[in-house]
Design a protein around this motif. Structure first.
Motif, PDB file in Angstrom:
ATOM      1  N   ASN A 186      -5.426  -3.138  -2.038  1.00  0.00           N
ATOM      2  CA  ASN A 186      -4.350  -3.031  -1.121  1.00  0.00           C
ATOM      3  C   ASN A 186      -4.207  -4.283  -0.158  1.00  0.00           C
ATOM      4  OD1 ASN A 186      -3.080  -1.024  -2.608  1.00  0.00           O
ATOM      5  ND2 ASN A 186      -3.514   0.498  -1.142  1.00  0.00           N
TER       6      ASN A 186
ATOM      7  N   SER B 254       0.739  -1.047  -0.084  1.00  0.00           N
ATOM      8  CA  SER B 254      -0.097   0.025  -0.078  1.00  0.00           C
ATOM      9  C   SER B 254       0.875   1.275   0.113  1.00  0.00           C
ATOM     10  CB  SER B 254      -1.206  -0.034   1.324  1.00  0.00           C
ATOM     11  OG  SER B 254      -0.205  -0.099   2.527  1.00  0.00           O
TER      12      SER B 254
ATOM     13  N   ASN C  46      -3.078  -7.156  -2.042  1.00  0.00           N
ATOM     14  CA  ASN C  46      -1.489  -6.880  -2.608  1.00  0.00           C
ATOM     15  C   ASN C  46      -1.477  -7.016  -4.184  1.00  0.00           C
ATOM     16  OD1 ASN C  46      -0.687  -6.559  -0.120  1.00  0.00           O
ATOM     17  ND2 ASN C  46       1.036  -7.872  -0.229  1.00  0.00           N
TER      18      ASN C  46
ATOM     19  N   TRP D 265      -0.680   5.365  -4.339  1.00  0.00           N
ATOM     20  CA  TRP D 265      -0.625   4.354  -3.217  1.00  0.00           C
ATOM     21  C   TRP D 265      -1.932   4.014  -2.747  1.00  0.00           C
ATOM     22  CZ3 TRP D 265      -2.141   5.601   1.458  1.00  0.00           C
ATOM     23  CH2 TRP D 265      -2.456   6.949   1.706  1.00  0.00           C
ATOM     24  N   SER D 266      -2.760   5.049  -2.910  1.00  0.00           N
ATOM     25  CA  SER D 266      -4.190   4.972  -2.311  1.00  0.00           C
ATOM     26  C   SER D 266      -4.975   4.502  -3.293  1.00  0.00           C
ATOM     27  CB  SER D 266      -4.659   6.253  -1.704  1.00  0.00           C
ATOM     28  OG  SER D 266      -4.679   7.065  -2.653  1.00  0.00           O
TER      29      SER D 266
ATOM     30  N   ARG E 153      -6.486  -1.093  -7.826  1.00  0.00           N
ATOM     31  CA  ARG E 153      -5.669  -1.814  -7.063  1.00  0.00           C
ATOM     32  C   ARG E 153      -6.645  -2.345  -5.980  1.00  0.00           C
ATOM     33  NH1 ARG E 153      -0.748   1.645  -5.447  1.00  0.00           N
ATOM     34  NH2 ARG E 153      -0.245   0.098  -4.050  1.00  0.00           N
TER      35      ARG E 153
END
Length: 127
Positions: A74, A30, A77, A53-54, A72
């Motif tokens: 998180n 993350s 993963n 990332w978020s 994504r």
């Protein structure tokens, strides 16, 4: 460092869809900016899409905007690339890439920005 493994490539007819996945090792996924790049035979590796990332920010190459979607999860993963309305010119090896957000300079489109790469997955679009 994070290890990346792509999957989901294959052969599809023009107009079809594929979803690529990139599974990352480690517990800090993350905190990474993630990108997808592709390389066709005889050509340079080029930017396709990137995600913060978020997941709150996404970026696309003009050639795929409106057809591809990066996302994504998180908790898993994993980063995804949903590819719709595929064209023969999308044929390439697709690579997943990662960069720790701490060291990210904002050049999401620059392959030199990323220091973790997967092995690639082949996508072939037939006409």
């Amino acid at each position: 460092q994070v290890q990346l493994v792509e999957s989901g490539g294959g052969l599809v007819q023009a107009g079809g869809s594929l979803r690529l996945s990139c599974a990352a090792s480690g517990r800090t996924f993350s905190s990474y900016v993630m990108g997808w790049f592709r390389q066709a035979p005889g050509k340079e590796r080029e930017f396709v899409a990137a995600i913060s990332w978020s997941g709150g920010s996404t970026y696309y190459a003009d050639s795929v905007k409106g057809r591809f979607t990066i996302s994504r999860d998180n908790a898993k993963n994993t980063v995804y690339l949903q590819m719709n309305s595929l064209k023969p010119e999308d044929t390439a090896v697709y690579y997943c890439a990662a960069r720790r957000a701490l060291y990210y300079s904002g050049r999401y489109y620059d392959k030199g920005e990323y220091d973790n790469w997967g092995q690639g997955t082949q996508v072939t679009v037939s006409s």
